[in-house]
Design an enzyme around this catalytic site. Structure first.
Site, PDB file in Angstrom:
ATOM      1  N   HIS A  75       0.839  -1.186   0.000  1.00 22.56           N
ATOM      2  CA  HIS A  75       0.000   0.000   0.000  1.00 22.56           C
ATOM      3  C   HIS A  75       0.882   1.246   0.000  1.00 22.56           C
ATOM      4  CE1 HIS A  75      -3.858  -2.118   1.603  1.00 22.56           C
ATOM      5  NE2 HIS A  75      -3.339  -2.709   0.550  1.00 22.56           N
ATOM      6  N   GLU A  77       0.949   3.935   1.839  1.00 21.89           N
ATOM      7  CA  GLU A  77       1.497   4.339   3.133  1.00 21.89           C
ATOM      8  C   GLU A  77       2.590   3.378   3.593  1.00 21.89           C
ATOM      9  OE1 GLU A  77      -2.873   3.284   4.042  1.00 21.89           O
ATOM     10  OE2 GLU A  77      -1.627   3.432   2.260  1.00 21.89           O
ATOM     11  N   CYS A 103      -6.332   1.018   5.413  1.00 22.08           N
ATOM     12  CA  CYS A 103      -6.996  -0.236   5.778  1.00 22.08           C
ATOM     13  C   CYS A 103      -6.575  -0.586   7.208  1.00 22.08           C
ATOM     14  CB  CYS A 103      -6.594  -1.349   4.796  1.00 22.08           C
ATOM     15  SG  CYS A 103      -4.868  -1.867   4.932  1.00 22.08           S
ATOM     16  N   CYS A 106      -2.770  -1.395   7.564  1.00 20.15           N
ATOM     17  CA  CYS A 106      -1.946  -0.183   7.528  1.00 20.15           C
ATOM     18  C   CYS A 106      -2.137   0.645   8.791  1.00 20.15           C
ATOM     19  CB  CYS A 106      -2.255   0.642   6.285  1.00 20.15           C
ATOM     20  SG  CYS A 106      -1.614  -0.088   4.768  1.00 20.15           S
TER      21      CYS A 106
END
Length: 152
Positions: A75, A77, A103, A106
């Site tokens: 992802h 991040e 999510c 994360c």
């Protein structure tokens, strides 16, 4: 002429970074800042040096995992956090700007690494058809400030 705020600048950068993504399902960008300085950036996609989903898998994209997500990608991040960490940059008390709310996986990383504030534009729950933004809920429950960014 009015000057843009740092929040506006960093979110615009996150949006532009999302355009670098090779994902055919979602394009997400992230900017990690500390004291009005950019310390790292990222966008979603497979680990650097592996492949590009849009070229290797075409319009259907990479294989899906058991939850219907990309099985090969990091992802945005995660990429920003990993790059900063790889370069020995402290992430404690940083602010994260991301185009899609985190999510739950994360969110756990964001909390554990010590990020103090998260700005996001679009809802992960809306994107995935989930009843709530569980990542946002998690972060708020444990004291991380989370703000849905609204464009000026």
């Amino acid at each position: 002429m009015t000057k843009p705020t740092f929040d506006d600048i960093y979110m615009e950068l996150a949006e532009n970074l999302s355009k670098r993504s090779h994902c055919v399902k979602a394009k997400v960008g992230a900017v990690l800042t500390k004291d009005t300085r950019i310390i790292s950036v990222g966008y979603n996609g497979p680990p650097a040096g592996t492949h590009n989903c849009d070229t290797e898998f075409g319009e259907q994209g990479c294989p899906r995992d058991s939850k219907g997500s990309c099985s090969l990608a990091l992802h945005a991040e995660q990429n920003a956090i990993l790059y900063a960490s790889k370069n020995n940059v402290s992430i404690q008390d940083c602010t994260l700007y991301v185009t899609l709310s985190p999510c739950i996986a994360c969110a756990r990383i964001i909390f554990t690494i010590g990020i103090k504030k998260v700005f996001f534009i679009n809802s992960y729950a809306d994107f995935k058809g989930l009843p709530s933004d569980e990542g946002v809920d998690f972060l708020r429950k444990f004291g991380v400030e989370v703000v849905r960014y609204r464009k000026p």
